[in-house]
Design a protein around this motif. Structure first.
Motif, PDB file in Angstrom:
ATOM      1  N   ASP A 175      -5.635  -9.659  10.447  1.00  0.00           N
ATOM      2  CA  ASP A 175      -5.280 -10.723   9.507  1.00  0.00           C
ATOM      3  C   ASP A 175      -3.772 -10.962   9.490  1.00  0.00           C
ATOM      4  O   ASP A 175      -3.322 -12.114   9.445  1.00  0.00           O
ATOM      5  N   THR A 195       0.833  -1.200   0.000  1.00  0.00           N
ATOM      6  CA  THR A 195       0.000   0.000   0.000  1.00  0.00           C
ATOM      7  C   THR A 195       0.867   1.250   0.000  1.00  0.00           C
ATOM      8  O   THR A 195       0.646   2.176  -0.769  1.00  0.00           O
ATOM      9  N   GLU A 250      -6.739  -7.841   0.393  1.00  0.00           N
ATOM     10  CA  GLU A 250      -6.636  -6.562   1.097  1.00  0.00           C
ATOM     11  C   GLU A 250      -5.456  -5.742   0.589  1.00  0.00           C
ATOM     12  O   GLU A 250      -5.539  -4.516   0.525  1.00  0.00           O
ATOM     13  N   SER A 251      -4.376  -6.415   0.209  1.00  0.00           N
ATOM     14  CA  SER A 251      -3.215  -5.694  -0.335  1.00  0.00           C
ATOM     15  C   SER A 251      -3.554  -5.074  -1.682  1.00  0.00           C
ATOM     16  O   SER A 251      -3.204  -3.928  -1.960  1.00  0.00           O
ATOM     17  N   PRO A 297      -3.601  -4.451   4.320  1.00  0.00           N
ATOM     18  CA  PRO A 297      -4.182  -5.583   5.032  1.00  0.00           C
ATOM     19  C   PRO A 297      -4.488  -5.215   6.484  1.00  0.00           C
ATOM     20  O   PRO A 297      -3.765  -4.440   7.101  1.00  0.00           O
ATOM     21  N   ARG A 298      -5.547  -5.770   6.993  1.00  0.00           N
ATOM     22  CA  ARG A 298      -5.926  -5.482   8.380  1.00  0.00           C
ATOM     23  C   ARG A 298      -4.909  -6.080   9.333  1.00  0.00           C
ATOM     24  O   ARG A 298      -4.384  -7.171   9.099  1.00  0.00           O
ATOM     25  N   GLU A 357      -6.625  -4.407  -2.919  1.00  0.00           N
ATOM     26  CA  GLU A 357      -7.630  -3.351  -2.729  1.00  0.00           C
ATOM     27  C   GLU A 357      -6.993  -2.135  -2.086  1.00  0.00           C
ATOM     28  O   GLU A 357      -7.314  -1.001  -2.429  1.00  0.00           O
ATOM     29  N   GLY A 358      -6.087  -2.378  -1.152  1.00  0.00           N
ATOM     30  CA  GLY A 358      -5.436  -1.285  -0.440  1.00  0.00           C
ATOM     31  C   GLY A 358      -4.572  -0.424  -1.341  1.00  0.00           C
ATOM     32  O   GLY A 358      -4.375   0.759  -1.088  1.00  0.00           O
ATOM     33  N   LYS A 379      -6.922 -13.561   2.065  1.00  0.00           N
ATOM     34  CA  LYS A 379      -7.379 -12.279   2.624  1.00  0.00           C
ATOM     35  C   LYS A 379      -6.301 -11.208   2.481  1.00  0.00           C
ATOM     36  O   LYS A 379      -6.586 -10.080   2.089  1.00  0.00           O
ATOM     37  N   GLU A 417      -5.580   1.738   1.964  1.00  0.00           N
ATOM     38  CA  GLU A 417      -5.643   0.906   3.170  1.00  0.00           C
ATOM     39  C   GLU A 417      -5.029  -0.454   2.851  1.00  0.00           C
ATOM     40  O   GLU A 417      -5.346  -1.063   1.838  1.00  0.00           O
TER      41      GLU A 417
END
Length: 181
Positions: free
Chosen positions: A140, A71, A125-126, A136-137, A128-129, A121, A134
């Motif tokens: 996670d 990100t 997330e990477s 990865p959470r 999309e981030g 996940k 944003e």
């Protein structure tokens, strides 16, 4: 005549004892050579297994680091062709690292499904981030580390158990395997 007979019997007995000692020594040497071969095999197997564990650990750490930095590197690149190439490279690196981890793992491992779910996940997330800013959470990523630690610890315990197993136990287990086959 009796004296000569007694001497001949004594010589024959001494030759027989020497033969028994020679055979016993040869059998013991053969057994010791076999045990040494088993020990050497165990050591080599442990070295290969430890190298695999080290490589897996490094690849897991690389995947986490790539996910964390994907990100930031995408945002820092700005816009334009350089940013697109940077984002594509980050995605490629994450996918390559994730695939390497999957390929190194045994699908029958008790944590394999959990690990793959977390990898998927983190990948999503990477990616999309990179578009939203944003990554990865934390949850996670934390769970990923825990699963990796569990897997690596379990594999290390298997390696240690293999090293501590007595060669005689190893030989018996190998003989039992041959009989079953």
């Amino acid at each position: 005549m009796e004296k000569e007979m007694a001497t001949a019997v004594a010589a024959l007995f001494a030759a027989f004892v020497a033969l028994l000692v020679g055979l016993t020594t040869a059998l013991i040497a053969r057994r010791n050579a076999g045990l040494q071969a088993v020990i050497n095999q165990q050591m080599k197997h442990a070295e290969f297994r430890q190298a695999w564990i080290d490589t897996l650990r490094q690849e897991m750490a690389t995947l986490r680091a790539l996910a964390l930095t994907s990100t930031h590197s995408s945002l820092a690149s700005g816009t334009g062709d350089g940013a697109v190439q940077s984002a594509a490279k980050a995605r490629f690196d994450i996918l390559a690292s994730a695939t390497t981890v999957r390929l190194m793992m045994d699908r029958k491992d008790q944590d394999y499904d959990r690990l793959v779910d977390l990898i998927e996940k983190i990948e999503a997330e990477s990616f999309e981030g990179a578009d939203t800013g944003e990554g990865p959470r934390d949850k996670d990523l934390h769970n990923f580390i825990e699963v990796c630690q569990d897997i690596l610890k379990r594999e290390w315990e298997v390696t240690k158990a293999d090293m501590h197993r007595l060669p005689a136990e190893y030989a018996r287990s190998e003989e039992a395997k041959r009989r079953r086959a």
